[in-house]
Design a protein around this motif. Structure first.
Motif, PDB file in Angstrom:
ATOM      1  N   GLN A 190       1.117  -1.685   0.076  1.00  0.00           N
ATOM      2  CA  GLN A 190      -0.071  -0.542  -0.176  1.00  0.00           C
ATOM      3  C   GLN A 190       0.811   1.397  -0.033  1.00  0.00           C
ATOM      4  O   GLN A 190       1.012   2.332  -0.467  1.00  0.00           O
ATOM      5  N   SER A 191       1.868   1.143   0.881  1.00  0.00           N
ATOM      6  CA  SER A 191       3.056   2.084   0.199  1.00  0.00           C
ATOM      7  C   SER A 191       4.181   2.693  -0.551  1.00  0.00           C
ATOM      8  O   SER A 191       4.328   1.939  -0.405  1.00  0.00           O
ATOM      9  N   LYS A 192       4.357   3.150  -0.655  1.00  0.00           N
ATOM     10  CA  LYS A 192       5.477   3.493  -1.094  1.00  0.00           C
ATOM     11  C   LYS A 192       6.932   4.131  -0.572  1.00  0.00           C
ATOM     12  O   LYS A 192       7.284   3.354  -0.536  1.00  0.00           O
ATOM     13  N   VAL A 193       6.927   3.784   0.821  1.00  0.00           N
ATOM     14  CA  VAL A 193       8.131   3.819   2.355  1.00  0.00           C
ATOM     15  C   VAL A 193       8.782   4.600   1.935  1.00  0.00           C
ATOM     16  O   VAL A 193       8.987   5.412   3.146  1.00  0.00           O
ATOM     17  N   PHE A 194       9.807   5.420   0.919  1.00  0.00           N
ATOM     18  CA  PHE A 194      10.376   5.799   1.153  1.00  0.00           C
ATOM     19  C   PHE A 194       9.963   7.140   0.371  1.00  0.00           C
ATOM     20  O   PHE A 194       9.558   7.477  -0.414  1.00  0.00           O
ATOM     21  N   ILE A 249      23.472   7.337   2.722  1.00  0.00           N
ATOM     22  CA  ILE A 249      21.775   7.811   2.284  1.00  0.00           C
ATOM     23  C   ILE A 249      20.626   7.659   3.264  1.00  0.00           C
ATOM     24  O   ILE A 249      20.597   6.339   2.800  1.00  0.00           O
ATOM     25  N   MET A 250      20.657   7.315   4.404  1.00  0.00           N
ATOM     26  CA  MET A 250      18.977   7.692   5.111  1.00  0.00           C
ATOM     27  C   MET A 250      18.069   8.081   4.679  1.00  0.00           C
ATOM     28  O   MET A 250      17.785   9.319   4.634  1.00  0.00           O
ATOM     29  N   PRO A 251      17.835   7.176   4.085  1.00  0.00           N
ATOM     30  CA  PRO A 251      16.052   7.808   3.323  1.00  0.00           C
ATOM     31  C   PRO A 251      15.078   7.917   4.511  1.00  0.00           C
ATOM     32  O   PRO A 251      14.684   7.459   5.978  1.00  0.00           O
ATOM     33  N   LEU A 252      13.820   9.615   4.193  1.00  0.00           N
ATOM     34  CA  LEU A 252      12.627   9.934   4.734  1.00  0.00           C
ATOM     35  C   LEU A 252      11.792   8.925   4.573  1.00  0.00           C
ATOM     36  O   LEU A 252      11.535   7.848   3.805  1.00  0.00           O
ATOM     37  N   ASN A 253      10.957   8.318   6.038  1.00  0.00           N
ATOM     38  CA  ASN A 253       9.746   7.226   5.671  1.00  0.00           C
ATOM     39  C   ASN A 253       8.343   8.524   4.865  1.00  0.00           C
ATOM     40  O   ASN A 253       8.606   9.196   5.807  1.00  0.00           O
ATOM     41  N   ALA A 254       7.842   7.618   4.214  1.00  0.00           N
ATOM     42  CA  ALA A 254       6.956   8.268   3.834  1.00  0.00           C
ATOM     43  C   ALA A 254       5.861   8.397   4.523  1.00  0.00           C
ATOM     44  O   ALA A 254       4.543   8.358   3.930  1.00  0.00           O
ATOM     45  N   TYR A 255       5.716   7.484   5.891  1.00  0.00           N
ATOM     46  CA  TYR A 255       4.256   7.592   6.573  1.00  0.00           C
ATOM     47  C   TYR A 255       3.660   8.557   6.949  1.00  0.00           C
ATOM     48  O   TYR A 255       2.396   8.180   6.503  1.00  0.00           O
ATOM     49  N   ALA A 256       4.001  10.018   6.502  1.00  0.00           N
ATOM     50  CA  ALA A 256       2.560  10.895   6.901  1.00  0.00           C
ATOM     51  C   ALA A 256       2.066  11.091   4.829  1.00  0.00           C
ATOM     52  O   ALA A 256       0.716  11.448   5.066  1.00  0.00           O
ATOM     53  N   GLY A 273      -5.267   5.626   4.018  1.00  0.00           N
ATOM     54  CA  GLY A 273      -5.578   6.233   5.273  1.00  0.00           C
ATOM     55  C   GLY A 273      -5.419   5.374   6.245  1.00  0.00           C
ATOM     56  O   GLY A 273      -6.785   4.567   6.789  1.00  0.00           O
ATOM     57  N   SER A 274      -4.691   4.011   6.272  1.00  0.00           N
ATOM     58  CA  SER A 274      -4.525   3.278   6.474  1.00  0.00           C
ATOM     59  C   SER A 274      -3.113   2.811   7.461  1.00  0.00           C
ATOM     60  O   SER A 274      -2.226   3.161   6.999  1.00  0.00           O
ATOM     61  N   LEU A 275      -3.949   2.667   8.719  1.00  0.00           N
ATOM     62  CA  LEU A 275      -2.701   1.771  10.214  1.00  0.00           C
ATOM     63  C   LEU A 275      -2.410   1.592   9.212  1.00  0.00           C
ATOM     64  O   LEU A 275      -0.743   0.978  10.058  1.00  0.00           O
ATOM     65  N   GLN A 286       2.242  -2.518   8.114  1.00  0.00           N
ATOM     66  CA  GLN A 286       3.161  -3.564   7.494  1.00  0.00           C
ATOM     67  C   GLN A 286       3.935  -3.156   6.218  1.00  0.00           C
ATOM     68  O   GLN A 286       5.100  -4.086   6.227  1.00  0.00           O
ATOM     69  N   ASP A 287       4.027  -1.589   5.970  1.00  0.00           N
ATOM     70  CA  ASP A 287       4.857  -1.542   4.556  1.00  0.00           C
ATOM     71  C   ASP A 287       6.099  -0.209   5.519  1.00  0.00           C
ATOM     72  O   ASP A 287       7.200  -0.407   4.817  1.00  0.00           O
ATOM     73  N   ASN A 288       5.357   0.215   5.837  1.00  0.00           N
ATOM     74  CA  ASN A 288       6.267   1.592   6.525  1.00  0.00           C
ATOM     75  C   ASN A 288       6.895   0.615   7.710  1.00  0.00           C
ATOM     76  O   ASN A 288       8.419   2.239   8.610  1.00  0.00           O
ATOM     77  N   ARG A 289       6.652  -0.556   8.381  1.00  0.00           N
ATOM     78  CA  ARG A 289       7.415  -1.290   9.593  1.00  0.00           C
ATOM     79  C   ARG A 289       7.772  -0.523  10.889  1.00  0.00           C
ATOM     80  O   ARG A 289       8.599  -0.011  11.267  1.00  0.00           O
TER      81      ARG A 289
END
Length: 1702
Positions: A1499-1503, A1625-1632, A1639-1641, A1646-1649
């Motif tokens: 569901q997420s792009k994560v990075f 290089i440490m990527p930012l988490n794209a959680y927001a 819209g899924s917690l 699951q994806d963003n860990r």
């Protein structure tokens, strides 16, 4: 091999999947000494090698980086060992230049530092390593997740999975960030699934490791063959030994490691190279010979190497740091020789021990490749052109000595003389257009501050202004400060308009001034619930407060002087009291007479039950004479029961609980009612003592007894308890021993008789003084807070008490307690109690008692237009003040303590340096005394001249005292006993853990016994018995025998204080054993007290419900189970619930379900019949017969309901809930409040089984459900995180630590274990350790709580907020005094003048930055968007960047509506806006290595994607400008550095200072770069770094002078990418952004860990930030149709809508 290759990939993938789930947290978390941990030496080596500023080959700089890291760990309390595995050496076969570096590092750490270095283990799968881990039990291992090559990465992977298998957590060496007090890193916990993976695959792991080692062995042979041909590894080792032996003959007096390695490595490598060339010639087909330099060429190289070493021996670091830096590389033809030379150095260092009298001090400085290049460049390019420079006498002599020694060692060929140094013309360095690094092409910013003239600045930094460089008026920087034209779209924006602050924006629970009936009804409901909630916290009746005229009270702690004459009124009052007392006495007597028969009957039938009833009556009874009668009845019953028991059971199995009850009654009679005891009573008590076998005590009480009463000699043994009276009381009655309490009441306290220390607190409040109060949890220190509130409430209707609590949960609890305790009739619009948190507020500024959190109180104190309210504050109470040393928001506590002008009470149970804290606060109060005097004088002179003054006019304010007392109290009300849980035969068992078992003889010798390590009386007896056993001829054994101990001698009643004296005597004696040579006996004592090895199940998770069940059976509930992971907290509670459901299911009869189904059907039918009957009745107008039918149906329905309830009801042994604890109506009230909450239904279902969970991500209503029902006794099992440790009133019988964690530290252990043992209910508290390793338990018990140390106290935004207060305040004098107090009184700079000077310079830098950015003018007045920047103070430096984007018009460019005139924005615009905001306010990094994982995200792009181009360019510009300013600041602040320390290695303190060499022209030429090395460490300069490198992104921390106390964290920059300490290089988490899209917690989990609870909190914070910005922008802009404002409002509404659906 193929199967192993696949398996290695599987291991890599397993680790990669765990990396993003790693917890980013502080490693040491406030330990004074951290838990023991390990560092993998090779991970340390490659992490330091990857430092951007390091030039490979510059050894000393590398060692500086290693030591700087290690000293940082040690300064933060790190206790660690470094491990170098023998097998790990194979990973460097491709990097021979690193082999001697590794060997030198190991030797250096072993010989020159006190670090524990372990090198004896072959590999991480060896049995010895496993035994080491079991014995030392490190908490975590710092290891790299990536090596220099695949081989090293595989070795690290083996180490990671093996550590997990051994339950050792893993900390990644990359991504670590250090600040003043803490080190943050990614911690990957050892999870059960990873432990099982290793166990299931153990053979595969061993096979893969063995195969890898065999491959590496072959690879080493192949690598060495081209260089050394037929000379094997073993031969080379022998050759190295031979070289060292030859040199030892030449230098029998010994030498320095640098000389020895230089000579032997040159000799051995020349010999090998000679051998190599001969072999090449013999092989005719080999073409390589032509490409290899001749022997004479490499001789030249070796000569230059000897010269470089001569320079190292004679040049101080100050000179070497000025060396020019050559950027050219070596020609590839010399690579073979260099490799050969490095292998030779490695072999020599591995055999260095055979050279005796060797000085190893300078192992860190064996070679300097940049210096060698510098020398080579001179001879190749400058010398040949005629620049002939002398070496200088000392260097020339040293060089010739080294080279002559090489010549003497060489056999079989000549190597030439020392001079000329170059005999060949080969250029060893590649041609390079710019071979010398030019650092001056980049222009450093002008050194100097922009002048700011303002009274505040002069007063704070006036003393250093004359020493600072300032820019002139015509400097371009100053000239450009004329107001820049703002973006056109901002013409309608009023940036100067005062913004509403957090107080205005916090959600108001209800409008206090509304007259709307619905609002009034909801207010009424809220206050009713608050009182209900408060009543659950403490059963104190509400007190009506009436405002009184203020009378000064006297101290009540001393004796009161009596009046000589009583007035008539006083005589009447006394007589009335006497009459009332007699009446009360009569009532109590009647009550006992009516109950006595039933109690006596119960005592005969069931002694325990009868005693309980008897004690219940005693609690409620107020008459001493009646209590005395009751006690005599109890003692008589106990004696009778004891006689019967002894006659019936015989001697072998006596139930000593009866004897304990007898002695309890005797204690009570002898201690509480001595004046009521008659001769007959004494005789009776003596008889009882005699029946227990305590003859001596009996005769001391009543020497003569009637002969008939005496027990015959032969019967004595039958009744005796068979141990001495003292031992009996200590061993079996420890927790019943009477505490020494004052008997004289204090008229200020009606509910109880306060102790002396509590009276001191009341005196403090009466005298308007301040106090730091350190007392254990549940000791009653909070009472002073409520007394203080009552005092202020009585004084007036406008005085305010502020109660500062660390958490919202505690705010809710205290406000409920206040509402329940007090009521007061106040003028309309005024309230007694108010609350202010970030989420909501009510009655905050119109109440007399404000309960708030630190950040919100700081907002009120710093608000320029709230000073009038602030002046009404009479007292501030700081609860849990140890948060001053905490991880988050600690500096806010500091600001509050130094800004308040009124007295305060600072409460805590856990501060280890309270004297230092008190001294600091006393210095603050001295400042306020002086300031108030000055302001008073100024106002007096103003009054004389007729000027109006804003001075404090309140009389009570003026009478305040500036005294700060320290009140310490260390005694707990009840003893705590510790138990270790283990699993035997699938059952949970408990072993008592004696506190002394946590100690070692070394610890006692160094530190003594920890101050708060107390023993229960039975533990004192256990210690004595063990001491007797350990030292058979112990001279003081008799003296310290319980029966002979001086403080126990001839005492019938042993008191708690007597037992404490005995405990102290035993501790002192054991300490003397260690000091006076009986250390072996002392060690034996401690060894014998230690429990056996804990047996744990493979899966302790499955055992958790059995643990709870066992505690229930032992009567140890209610209990709190502390767990430090939100998800696990919930899982454990649910697992206990599932266990009880399964238990119920197995007990349920087979046909029960069918019966329930049938009854439910019958019930439905009956209900239908009743409905029909009701209709019939209505039509037939209620004829009697029909009425009978209705009654029959109703009876049937009731019967069915009861049967169904019984069928479906929970059996008593399948629930932990105590149904009698709370009535059904109250339970329903609590349940109804969580009806619409996220976890409401789950919590209700758990509560019905007596289970709950409690953590920070629950709503206030959810937490209150658990808190209320637990305190009421309905819920008896609660799993919780540390949120319950901070002051929450949830006392229990037992505390269980059910998960090991980095957060389980000395501070949290004391806070949490302090909850065990409810005052007034439990005389003993129990603490259980479940699945916590023994070394960790020992560490927790013996570690001191951390000292409170100051944080870096200021930030740029804080300084802007202070300047806003100073310039905009209603009362400028008051505001300036507060601002100066904040700036002058940081805990960090207390008694530290250099730290104070550094803070002053940082203040000047901050002012310069704010002036340049347009937030302050040169008079220090706020301008531009200063209000918006300060409003977003939570998010520095993101707030500065956000406003910068706004001012540049970037948001206006982005926020274009779907069509002109519309206020709606497309999804694409919204997503881009979220992308920008996520970069600013939603920053959560993922370790760099995770990007290598080949994972599919559902569901997420994560990075997170990069910022849009225009935003990225603006951010880069902001960063470069801020970096230049910060670099300029560092250059100025560098004058504060301690240069003596800067020339020493940080850990080993090896000094590289010295007299500079002045007679060498060559040195003067090579080391002529004096500029640009001001703020950079001289060690770092060796790699060519200069001040210009301060402008590099994220380069500051490892290059800047280490003693100036500034880190890169203080720079106001926001790098779009974080580069870890290894350059990844440490990527930012794209959680927001991901959440905004789907819209899924669960998607984030699951994806963003991200853990669910953490994700919820992060999203909530992000949503609140958007909302806050949206509101502020609307206030600043008068244009209703502004696109940016509309876009933010749409985004805020959209985001909250999605968030509320979770």
């Amino acid at each position: 091999m193929e199967k192993y290759t696949k398996f290695l990939k599987k291991i890599s993938q397993l680790i990669l999947e765990e990396i993003p789930k790693a917890e980013y947290s502080s490693l040491f978390n406030d330990f004074v000494e951290s838990e023991f941990f390990l560092i993998d030496g090779d991970s340390l080596l490659i992490t330091c090698l990857r430092e951007k500023s390091l030039n490979w080959g510059q050894n000393l700089h590398f060692f500086y980086l290693v030591e700087r890291y290690l000293v940082d760990l040690k300064s933060k309390g790190g206790q660690f060992a470094i491990v170098f595995f023998k097998d790990a050496e194979y990973a460097y076969i491709s990097f021979p230049e690193l082999l001697p570096l590794r060997s030198a590092l190991i030797l250096h750490l072993q010989r020159n530092t006190t670090i524990d270095v372990q090198t004896e283990f072959s590999g991480c799968l060896s049995q010895e390593w496993k035994c080491f881990l079991e014995e030392r039990y490190p908490y975590f291992l710092i290891v790299s997740e990536e090596g220099l090559n695949d081989v090293q990465t595989h070795l690290f992977n083996f180490l990671i999975i093996q550590s997990w298998a051994m339950k050792v957590h893993v900390v990644l060496s990359s991504g670590q960030v250090s600040d003043i007090l803490r080190l943050y890193a990614y911690l990957m916990p050892s999870k059960y699934k990873n432990q099982t993976f290793f166990k299931k695959s153990e053979k595969m792991v061993e096979g893969a490791y063995k195969t890898l080692m065999e491959q590496l062995e072959d690879s080493r042979v192949l690598t060495l063959a081209p260089l050394f041909r037929d000379v094997t590894w073993t031969n080379m080792m022998e050759e190295a030994c031979k070289s060292l032996s030859l040199l030892k003959e030449l230098w029998p007096e010994g030498s320095d490691i640098r000389r020895v390695l230089c000579v032997t490595s040159c000799f051995l490598s020349l010999s090998m190279y000679h051998h190599f060339l001969l072999n090449r010639k013999e092989t005719a087909s080999d073409q390589v010979t032509n490409n290899c330099p001749a022997l004479q060429n490499v001789e030249d190289l070796c000569r230059m190497h000897c010269l470089s070493v001569a320079c190292l021996l004679h040049l101080p670091l100050s000179q070497r740091a000025r060396a020019r830096f050559i950027t050219s590389h070596w020609i590839k033809e010399v690579n073979s020789f260099f490799k050969m030379k490095k292998w030779c150095e490695h072999f020599i260092l591995n055999n260095i021990d055979i050279f005796e009298n060797l000085n190893l001090t300078h192992l860190s400085d064996l070679s300097d490749e940049p210096l060698l290049k510098n020398i080579a460049f001179y001879y190749e390019n400058e010398h040949v052109q005629g620049l002939h420079l002398n070496l200088g006498s000392a260097i020339a002599k040293e060089y010739e000595h080294l080279w002559n020694t090489v010549s003497n060692l060489v056999e079989g060929y000549e190597v030439g003389k020392p001079l000329p140094l170059r005999t060949t013309k080969l250029h060893f360095l590649k041609k390079n257009p710019s071979p010398i690094k030019e650092s001056f092409k980049v222009k450093m910013p002008n050194l100097g501050f922009i002048p700011v003239s303002c009274k505040l600045v002069d007063e704070f930094v006036g003393d250093i202004l004359k020493d600072l460089p300032f820019l002139k008026r015509d400097d371009p920087t100053v000239a450009s400060l004329v107001k820049q034209k703002e973006f056109d779209e901002l013409v309608h924006w009023h940036s100067h308009r005062p913004l509403s602050d957090e107080y205005d924006q916090a959600k108001c629970q209800f409008d206090e001034h509304s007259r709307d009936p619905r609002v009034l009804r909801s207010m009424q409901k809220f206050h009713v619930f608050q009182r209900f909630y408060g009543n659950s916290l403490e059963s104190v009746s509400s007190k009506v407060i009436v405002t009184q005229t203020l009378k000064l009270k006297k101290n009540f702690s001393g004796p009161q002087s009596k009046k000589t004459h009583e007035t008539k009124a006083e005589i009447i009052t006394r007589e009335n009291k006497k009459r009332l007392f007699a009446k009360e006495e009569q009532k109590e007597e009647q009550k006992w007479n009516s109950l006595s028969f039933s109690v006596e009957q119960e005592l005969k039938e069931n002694l325990n039950s009868g005693i309980k009833n008897l004690e219940d009556f005693l609690k409620s009874c107020k008459s001493n004479s009646v209590k005395f009668q009751v006690e005599i009845v109890g003692l008589t019953a106990c004696l009778k029961a004891w006689k019967e028991h002894c006659q019936g059971e015989g001697k072998s199995s006596k139930d000593l609980s009866i004897a304990v009850q007898m002695m309890k009654r005797i204690h009570s009679l002898m201690d509480k009612y001595p004046e009521l005891l008659q001769e007959a009573d004494h005789q009776f008590i003596a008889k009882c003592l005699k029946y227990l076998g305590f003859d001596e005590l009996a005769s001391s009480l009543h020497p003569t007894q009637v002969s008939g009463e005496e027990i015959k000699e032969k019967k004595k043994n039958k009744y005796s308890v068979d141990i001495g009276p003292i031992r009996f009381q200590l061993q079996f009655m420890g927790h019943y021993l009477i505490r020494d309490e004052r008997k004289d009441p204090d008229p200020r306290v009606l509910d109880f008789i306060p102790d002396t220390w509590q009276r001191e607190l009341l005196d403090v409040v009466d005298n308007n003084e301040s106090a730091v109060i350190v007392a254990p949890t549940s000791s009653g220190k909070t009472y002073a807070s409520y007394y203080c509130m009552e005092k202020v409430l009585k004084e007036s209707d406008d005085g305010v008490v502020v109660y500062v609590a660390p958490t919202k949960a505690l705010v809710n609890q205290v406000s409920a307690t206040v509402e329940n305790r007090f009521s007061k009739h106040l003028p309309s619009g005024e309230a007694l109690c108010g609350v202010f948190t970030r989420e909501y507020r009510h009655d905050a500024l119109n109440c007399q008692v404000l309960i708030t959190v630190p950040a919100c109180f700081e907002i009120l104190l710093l608000a320029p237009h709230r000073q009038k309210w602030v002046k009404k504050i009479r007292y501030v109470i700081f609860d849990e003040v140890h948060c001053l040393g905490g991880e988050i928001g600690a500096e806010v506590w500091e600001h509050l303590l130094v800004m308040i002008r009124c007295p305060f009470l600072a409460l805590s149970a856990t501060i280890s340096n309270p004297k230092h804290l008190t001294e600091w606060l006393q210095s603050v109060k001295r400042y306020w005394k002086q300031t108030d005097n000055t302001i008073g004088e100024n106002s007096a002179s103003k009054r004389k001249t007729g000027c109006h003054s804003n001075v404090h006019k309140d009389s009570s304010q003026m009478k305040q005292s500036y005294k700060v007392r320290l009140v310490l109290y260390e005694e707990r009300y009840n003893d705590l006993e510790k138990h270790v849980c283990s699993v035997k035969d699938d059952d949970v068992c408990f072993d008592h853990f004696h506190p002394c078992a946590a100690l070692t003889a070394d610890h006692i010798e160094k530190y003594g016994f920890p101050s708060d390590l107390s023993l229960s009386p039975r533990e004192s007896i256990q210690l004595y018995d063990t001491m007797v056993e350990a030292w058979k001829t112990w001279p003081r054994a008799q003296e310290l025998c319980p029966e002979e101990f001086i403080h126990f001698k001839n005492k019938i009643v042993i008191k708690k204080l007597d037992a404490r004296k005995y405990e102290e005597s035993l501790k002192a004696e054991l300490t003397n054993w260690i000091k006076n040579g009986q250390i072996e006996q002392a060690k034996m004592v401690l060894r014998k007290l230690r429990p056996d090895k804990i047996d744990n199940s493979e899966d302790m998770v499955q055992m958790f419900p059995l643990l709870v069940e066992k505690l229930r059976k032992l009567g140890k509930l209610p209990a709190l189970f502390f767990i430090f992971n939100l998800r696990v907290v919930e899982e454990r509670a649910l697992s206990v619930n599932a266990f009880l459901e399964d238990k119920q299911e197995t007990k349920r009869p087979p046909k029960a379900d069918k019966e329930a189904h049938d009854m439910a059907n019958k019930l439905r039918k009956v209900k239908k019949s009743m409905e029909k009957q009701r209709i019939v009745d209505e039509k037939s107008q209620k004829k009697p017969r029909k009425m009978d039918q209705s009654l029959i149906l109703e009876a049937e329905r009731n019967n069915l309901l009861k049967s169904l309830e019984k069928n479906l009801g929970i059996p008593q042994d399948c629930t932990y809930a105590d149904q009698k604890a709370i009535d059904i109506e109250s339970l329903q009230v609590v349940f109804d409040r969580v009806k619409f909450q996220r976890k409401g239904e789950e919590l209700k279902a758990l509560a019905k089984r007596g289970i709950g969970y409690h953590h920070s991500c629950m709503s206030a209503k959810e937490k209150q459900l658990v808190e209320i029902l637990f305190r009421k006794g309905f819920i008896r099992v609660v799993t919780a995180t540390g949120t319950l440790a901070l002051g929450i009133n949830m006392p229990c019988k037992s505390v269980v630590f059910a998960q090991n964690s980095v957060y389980l530290d000395a501070l949290n252990y004391r806070q949490m274990s302090g909850r065990a043992g409810r005052r007034g209910q439990d005389l003993l508290g129990d603490v259980y350790f479940f699945d916590i390793p023994l070394p960790k338990i020992e560490k927790l018990i013996k570690s001191n709580v951390p000292e409170l140390r100051g944080q870096f106290p200021v930030s740029i935004t804080l300084i802007l907020r202070l300047m806003l207060l100073a310039s905009k305040a209603d009362d400028p004098e008051d505001a300036q005094a507060k601002v100066l107090s904040v700036l002058k009184h940081s805990l960090l700079s207390f008694k530290q003048p250099r730290a104070m000077e550094m803070l002053k310079l940082y203040f000047m830098f901050s002012l310069q930055f704010l002036v340049k950015e347009g937030y302050l003018d040169q008079e220090g007045n706020p301008m531009g968007f200063a209000g918006l920047v300060s409003h977003l103070f939570y998010h520095e430096p993101s707030n500065l960047v956000f406003v910068s984007f706004l001012v540049r018009g970037l948001f206006h460019d982005l926020c274009q509506p779907t069509r002109e005139g519309s206020k709606h924005f497309s999804q694409d615009v919204m997503e881009k806006l979220v992308l920008v905001l996520a970069h600013l306010f939603g920053r959560k990094y993922i370790p760099a290595k995770f990007q290598d994982a080949a994972l599919t995200f559902h569901q997420s792009k994560v990075f997170l994607d990069d910022l849009p181009e225009d935003f990225n360019a603006a951010l880069h510009e902001h960063n470069m400008s801020a970096t230049k300013d910060f670099a300029s600041f560092l250059l100025i602040v560098s004058k504060l550095a301690d240069m003596k320390q800067e020339y020493q290695l940080p850990l080993s303190n090896i000094d590289f200072a010295g007299k500079e060499c002045e007679d060498s022209q060559l040195v003067a030429h090579l080391m002529n770069c004096k500029e640009g090395r001001k703020a950079i460490s001289p060690f770092v300069c060796l790699s060519g770094s200069t001040d210009v490198d301060l402008l590099q992104p994220q380069a500051i921390d490892n290059v800047v002078l280490r003693t100036i106390g500034i880190s890169g964290n203080q720079a106001p920059v926001l790098w779009p990418q974080q580069i870890d300490n290894k350059g990844g290089i440490m990527p930012l988490n794209a959680y927001a952004l991901d959440f905004y899209k789907h819209g899924s917690l669960k998607g984030l989990v699951q994806d963003n860990r991200i853990l669910e609870g953490e994700a919820y909190s992060l999203l909530k914070d992000f949503a609140l930030t958007i909302k806050s910005i949206s509101v502020s922008l609307r206030e600043l802009c008068e244009n209703e149709d502004d696109n940016v404002v509309s876009a933010f409002e749409q985004l805020s509404a959209d985001f909250f809508e999605k968030f509320n659906k979770i």
